[in-house]
Design an enzyme around this catalytic site. Sequence first.
Site, PDB file in Angstrom:
ATOM      1  CG  ASP A 106      -7.607  -2.073   7.348  1.00  0.00           C
ATOM      2  OD1 ASP A 106      -7.528  -1.071   6.604  1.00  0.00           O
ATOM      3  OD2 ASP A 106      -8.677  -2.657   7.601  1.00  0.00           O
ATOM      4  CE  LYS A 170     -10.074  -4.104  10.747  1.00  0.00           C
ATOM      5  NZ  LYS A 170      -9.353  -4.670   9.586  1.00  0.00           N
ATOM      6  CE  LYS A 199     -12.452  -2.729   8.240  1.00  0.00           C
ATOM      7  NZ  LYS A 199     -11.416  -3.059   7.234  1.00  0.00           N
TER       8      LYS A 199
END
Length: 239
Positions: A106, A170, A199
């Site tokens: 990430d 995300k 996400k």
Amino acid sequence: MSNEATVHAGTADPGRPAGIASYIDHTLLKPEASEADVLKVCAEAAEYGFKSVCVNPVWVKTVTTALRGSGVLTCSVVGFPLGATPTDVKSFEARGAVLDGAAEVDMVINIAAARAGDKGALVEDIAAVAETVHAGGAILKVIIETALLTDEQKVLACQAAVEAGADFVKTSTGFNGGGATVEDVALMRRTVGPDVGVKASGGVRSLADAQAMIAAGATRIGASSGIAIVKGEQGSAAY
């Protein structure tokens, strides 16, 4: 871009507390976290069947070893939590995480570039990390830090992530104010389309929160309240 966004979405019924576990990245990103804390999170993830354990890069080897044979993935972060790191450094950090066993990475975008409307800089930054991550057989999630962006900037960042070959977008780090909202998740889903993961992270603390994010288009939930979520309780963790 790989098809991993679909593969790594939750597969169980999110309407049931136990079923939502496969959507959750069980997260421990506190800088003061100890080895004992990390191993506890790994044991919890294996017990409840979470999708991954997400930790800072220094713990990737520990998590990979602890989770071996459990079916739970190892996830780490890059350029975290500010995103204000040169691209080559982000790529180097990502390569190290993947070599240590991370199946997912990430990364935080160059937030200043997003606020300036510089899509080219965003694409360049993300694409370099995506290439590194994909070369190691892992997937890339791109944190756009929604709390610091306007809706127009959020759309730009998501478009850049798709163009650069990211597997997921995300919402948040959980460290820079704000967190996931249903509105942001829906906006991100509309922007990236059906083939890129979304996400929701930051402030998801209950089953109802998680279900609302999934209904809005999230295919993954980042939370340190994962156990409370699967038990149908209210979590109190900040992330």
